[in-house]
Design an enzyme around this catalytic site. Structure first.
Site, PDB file in Angstrom:
ATOM      1  N   LYS A  15      40.285  43.302  11.187  1.00 16.40           N
ATOM      2  CA  LYS A  15      39.702  42.175  10.446  1.00 16.40           C
ATOM      3  C   LYS A  15      40.209  40.845  10.997  1.00 16.40           C
ATOM      4  CE  LYS A  15      38.641  44.354   6.078  1.00 16.40           C
ATOM      5  NZ  LYS A  15      39.213  45.086   4.972  1.00 16.40           N
ATOM      6  N   LYS A  61      33.369  46.212  11.171  1.00 15.82           N
ATOM      7  CA  LYS A  61      34.086  45.143  11.886  1.00 15.82           C
ATOM      8  C   LYS A  61      34.383  45.505  13.338  1.00 15.82           C
ATOM      9  CE  LYS A  61      37.330  46.813   8.663  1.00 15.82           C
ATOM     10  NZ  LYS A  61      36.343  47.259   7.712  1.00 15.82           N
ATOM     11  N   PHE A  75      25.007  56.381   6.041  1.00 20.09           N
ATOM     12  CA  PHE A  75      24.482  56.502   4.673  1.00 20.09           C
ATOM     13  C   PHE A  75      25.621  57.034   3.806  1.00 20.09           C
ATOM     14  CE2 PHE A  75      20.989  58.175   1.747  1.00 20.09           C
ATOM     15  CZ  PHE A  75      20.438  56.916   1.502  1.00 20.09           C
ATOM     16  N   GLY A  83      35.817  53.934  -3.483  1.00 18.59           N
ATOM     17  CA  GLY A  83      35.005  53.782  -2.265  1.00 18.59           C
ATOM     18  C   GLY A  83      35.467  52.632  -1.391  1.00 18.59           C
ATOM     19  N   GLU A 125      28.459  39.508   7.962  1.00 12.77           N
ATOM     20  CA  GLU A 125      29.253  38.957   6.856  1.00 12.77           C
ATOM     21  C   GLU A 125      30.128  40.024   6.199  1.00 12.77           C
ATOM     22  OE1 GLU A 125      29.505  35.486   5.737  1.00 12.77           O
ATOM     23  OE2 GLU A 125      31.238  36.679   5.178  1.00 12.77           O
ATOM     24  N   ASP A 130      43.244  48.479  10.009  1.00 17.39           N
ATOM     25  CA  ASP A 130      42.062  47.823   9.445  1.00 17.39           C
ATOM     26  C   ASP A 130      42.309  46.314   9.343  1.00 17.39           C
ATOM     27  OD1 ASP A 130      39.481  47.883   7.683  1.00 17.39           O
ATOM     28  OD2 ASP A 130      40.971  46.845   6.457  1.00 17.39           O
TER      29      ASP A 130
HETATM   30  N1  LIG Z   1      33.531  50.847   1.671  1.00 18.17           N
HETATM   31  C1  LIG Z   1      33.790  49.554   1.644  1.00 18.17           C
HETATM   32  O1  LIG Z   1      34.154  48.992   0.597  1.00 18.17           O
HETATM   33  C2  LIG Z   1      33.611  48.703   2.893  1.00 18.17           C
HETATM   34  C3  LIG Z   1      33.845  47.334   2.804  1.00 18.17           C
HETATM   35  C4  LIG Z   1      33.627  46.521   3.931  1.00 18.17           C
HETATM   36  C5  LIG Z   1      33.225  47.105   5.108  1.00 18.17           C
HETATM   37  N2  LIG Z   1      33.040  48.460   5.180  1.00 18.17           N
HETATM   38  C6  LIG Z   1      32.599  49.041   6.453  1.00 18.17           C
HETATM   39  O2  LIG Z   1      31.304  49.587   6.284  1.00 18.17           O
HETATM   40  C7  LIG Z   1      31.158  50.741   7.117  1.00 18.17           C
HETATM   41  C8  LIG Z   1      30.714  51.923   6.261  1.00 18.17           C
HETATM   42  O3  LIG Z   1      31.701  52.176   5.284  1.00 18.17           O
HETATM   43  P1  LIG Z   1      31.514  53.363   4.238  1.00 18.17           P
HETATM   44  O4  LIG Z   1      32.586  53.192   3.230  1.00 18.17           O
HETATM   45  O5  LIG Z   1      30.087  53.456   3.815  1.00 18.17           O
HETATM   46  O6  LIG Z   1      31.849  54.625   5.181  1.00 18.17           O
HETATM   47  P2  LIG Z   1      31.572  56.173   4.842  1.00 18.17           P
HETATM   48  O7  LIG Z   1      31.431  56.386   3.377  1.00 18.17           O
HETATM   49  O8  LIG Z   1      32.594  56.944   5.594  1.00 18.17           O
HETATM   50  O9  LIG Z   1      30.121  56.455   5.480  1.00 18.17           O
HETATM   51  C9  LIG Z   1      29.900  56.436   6.864  1.00 18.17           C
HETATM   52  C10 LIG Z   1      28.485  56.923   7.145  1.00 18.17           C
HETATM   53  O10 LIG Z   1      28.279  56.880   8.560  1.00 18.17           O
HETATM   54  C11 LIG Z   1      27.771  58.164   8.983  1.00 18.17           C
HETATM   55  N3  LIG Z   1      28.168  58.349  10.377  1.00 18.17           N
HETATM   56  C12 LIG Z   1      29.376  58.611  10.905  1.00 18.17           C
HETATM   57  N4  LIG Z   1      29.314  58.664  12.246  1.00 18.17           N
HETATM   58  C13 LIG Z   1      28.008  58.481  12.557  1.00 18.17           C
HETATM   59  C14 LIG Z   1      27.286  58.463  13.779  1.00 18.17           C
HETATM   60  N5  LIG Z   1      27.878  58.622  14.976  1.00 18.17           N
HETATM   61  N6  LIG Z   1      25.947  58.264  13.720  1.00 18.17           N
HETATM   62  C15 LIG Z   1      25.309  58.083  12.546  1.00 18.17           C
HETATM   63  N7  LIG Z   1      25.947  58.075  11.365  1.00 18.17           N
HETATM   64  C16 LIG Z   1      27.281  58.265  11.389  1.00 18.17           C
HETATM   65  C17 LIG Z   1      28.346  59.153   8.019  1.00 18.17           C
HETATM   66  O11 LIG Z   1      27.546  60.331   8.041  1.00 18.17           O
HETATM   67  P3  LIG Z   1      27.793  61.539   6.987  1.00 18.17           P
HETATM   68  O12 LIG Z   1      27.241  61.050   5.677  1.00 18.17           O
HETATM   69  O13 LIG Z   1      26.958  62.648   7.490  1.00 18.17           O
HETATM   70  O14 LIG Z   1      29.249  61.761   6.970  1.00 18.17           O
HETATM   71  C18 LIG Z   1      28.213  58.368   6.714  1.00 18.17           C
HETATM   72  O15 LIG Z   1      26.906  58.462   6.223  1.00 18.17           O
HETATM   73  C19 LIG Z   1      32.512  50.948   7.812  1.00 18.17           C
HETATM   74  O16 LIG Z   1      32.468  50.397   9.105  1.00 18.17           O
HETATM   75  C20 LIG Z   1      33.481  50.186   6.933  1.00 18.17           C
HETATM   76  O17 LIG Z   1      34.603  49.693   7.658  1.00 18.17           O
HETATM   77  C21 LIG Z   1      33.200  49.270   4.096  1.00 18.17           C
END
Ligand SMILES: NC(=O)c1ccc[n+]([C@@H]2O[C@H](COP(=O)([O-])OP(=O)(O)OC[C@H]3O[C@@H](n4cnc5c(N)ncnc54)[C@H](OP(=O)(O)O)[C@@H]3O)[C@@H](O)[C@H]2O)c1
Length: 356
Positions: free
Chosen positions: A230, A131, A14, A212, A155, A226
């Protein structure tokens, strides 16, 4: 629009992506899901530091967003037997689909791969933007999903919501992808682009973090991990390869100086971190490295834009560009995959029969 049956969504993660998805779900995202016969409710959210919450009748997302933004724990709204860990959460949450958006682990793809495997074993559909599971375990997870009669869709793993996996899968029947090249990491493209404008790299990274788009550990962006993950996800999904990130020849952008970036710009070139894949006998070889790309080449994207050029047998080269990638587009990727899940789920009669 039909009112639709409840499609129960459980979320692991989240953060930037998960929260944006939760903001959009009751608004613009509800409509295409309803059109596919589903009324989405979120029955569970698991995080690392903000606790976990399950409510089989559906969580109040606005309240959950407020709690997490205030740095508080979600346990306050938990209405289910105790789940001491994320694994327990995935094993027990009442849901039809798991949305996996925990951080990328570029070394082994865990624990996300485990979350996906457990959910599929329970016959939940799985949608992810992570990924890791695609780069490290796609073959096994696809096989498991097929045996369980469930969808494993990803996706958002590459180029956010811009169709890449679904483009090939749904729109290019019979086409073989022979190779590809792309600027796939928005954080490094943003940094190099800002360095061209004279902005220090450290400041440009902070900007990417504020948008973000940076990984939780930005070293994964800067050192090319990364991009390597990918590349593996694409090669495995689109070329039938079984490459793993440690086997990718990789050089990041950490040693690139402002002088180098500006000299390239004066020579009519842009430095970008490029991923290349090609078949070499029976194997697929991948390389990640900064390249000086001539202006006018599709790879010479500006700002945080991402680009992928697919080299195919029946369709020549196909290029896809994502303008100004941000977290909204990643949230959209989850929606696009969920619409496919909602279609499959509606055809099945609208309830997941849980196993295990
Ligand atoms: N951001 C982008 O633009 C983007 C684009 C494409 C793909 N992605 C992918 O999408 C995913 C999420 O990205 P994000 O930017 O949202 O990451 P983020 O902001 O770091 O959020 C990660 C979330 O996962 C939670 N978390 C971490 N370890 C966990 C576990 N073992 N069990 C349950 N929850 C856990 C964290 O908890 P806390 O809130 O308590 O820290 C946080 O809520 C990643 O794999 C990333 O590579 C992101």
């Amino acid at each position: 629009l039909t009112r639709g049956r409840e499609l129960r969504i459980a979320m692991v993660g989240f953060g930037n992506v998960g929260r944006r998805f939760a903001e959009l779900l009751p608004g613009p995202f509800a409509r295409p899901l309803k059109a596919a016969g589903a009324r989405p409710i979120v029955t569970g959210i698991a995080t690392a530091r903000h606790g976990r919450a399950i409510d089989p009748h559906g969580l109040d997302l606005r309240h959950c967003l407020r709690l997490v933004r205030a740095g508080r724990r979600l346990d306050a709204v938990h209405e289910w037997p105790d789940t001491p860990s994320t694994i327990d959460f995935v094993q027990t949450v009442p849901a039809d689909v798991l949305v996996e958006v925990s951080p990328l682990d570029p070394i082994a793809g865990e624990p996300a791969t485990r979350h996906v495997r457990i959910a599929l074993r329970r016959r939940l559909h799985v949608v992810t933007a992570n990924k890791g599971p695609v780069a490290f375990a796609l073959g096994r997870l696809r096989g498991l999903a097929r045996r369980q009669g469930r969808l494993f869709l990803h996706e958002g793993a590459v180029m956010d919501g811009t169709p890449v996996f679904n483009l090939v899968e749904r729109c290019l029947p019979g086409v073989r992808v022979r190779g590809f090249r792309g600027a796939l990491n928005s954080t490094t493209s943003h940094i190099l682009s800002r360095m061209e404008q004279g902005v220090p790299a450290a400041q440009a990274l902070r900007e990417a973090q504020a948008l973000g788009i940076a990984e939780a550990d930005p070293a994964h962006d800067l050192e090319g991990r990364d991009a390597a993950v990918k590349g593996c996800a694409l090669a495995n999904a689109l070329m039938g390869a079984s490459v793993r990130p440690p086997s990718v020849r990789r050089r990041g952008i950490t040693r690139i100086t402002a002088q180098e970036v500006q000299a390239a710009a004066r020579a009519g070139r842009r430095l970008r971190l490029i991923v290349r894949a090609r078949r070499d006998g029976g194997a697929v070889r991948l390389r990640v490295a900064p390249e000086k790309v001539p202006l006018g080449d599709p790879l010479a994207v500006s700002g945080a834009d991402a680009v992928l050029v697919l080299e195919t047998d029946l369709m020549g080269e196909i290029g896809v560009i994502e303008g100004g990638g941000n977290v909204d587009q990643t949230a959209y990727a989850l929606l696009a995959d969920l619409v496919a899940v909602a279609g499959a789920w509606s055809r099945e009669g609208g309830r997941t029969r849980l196993c295990g």
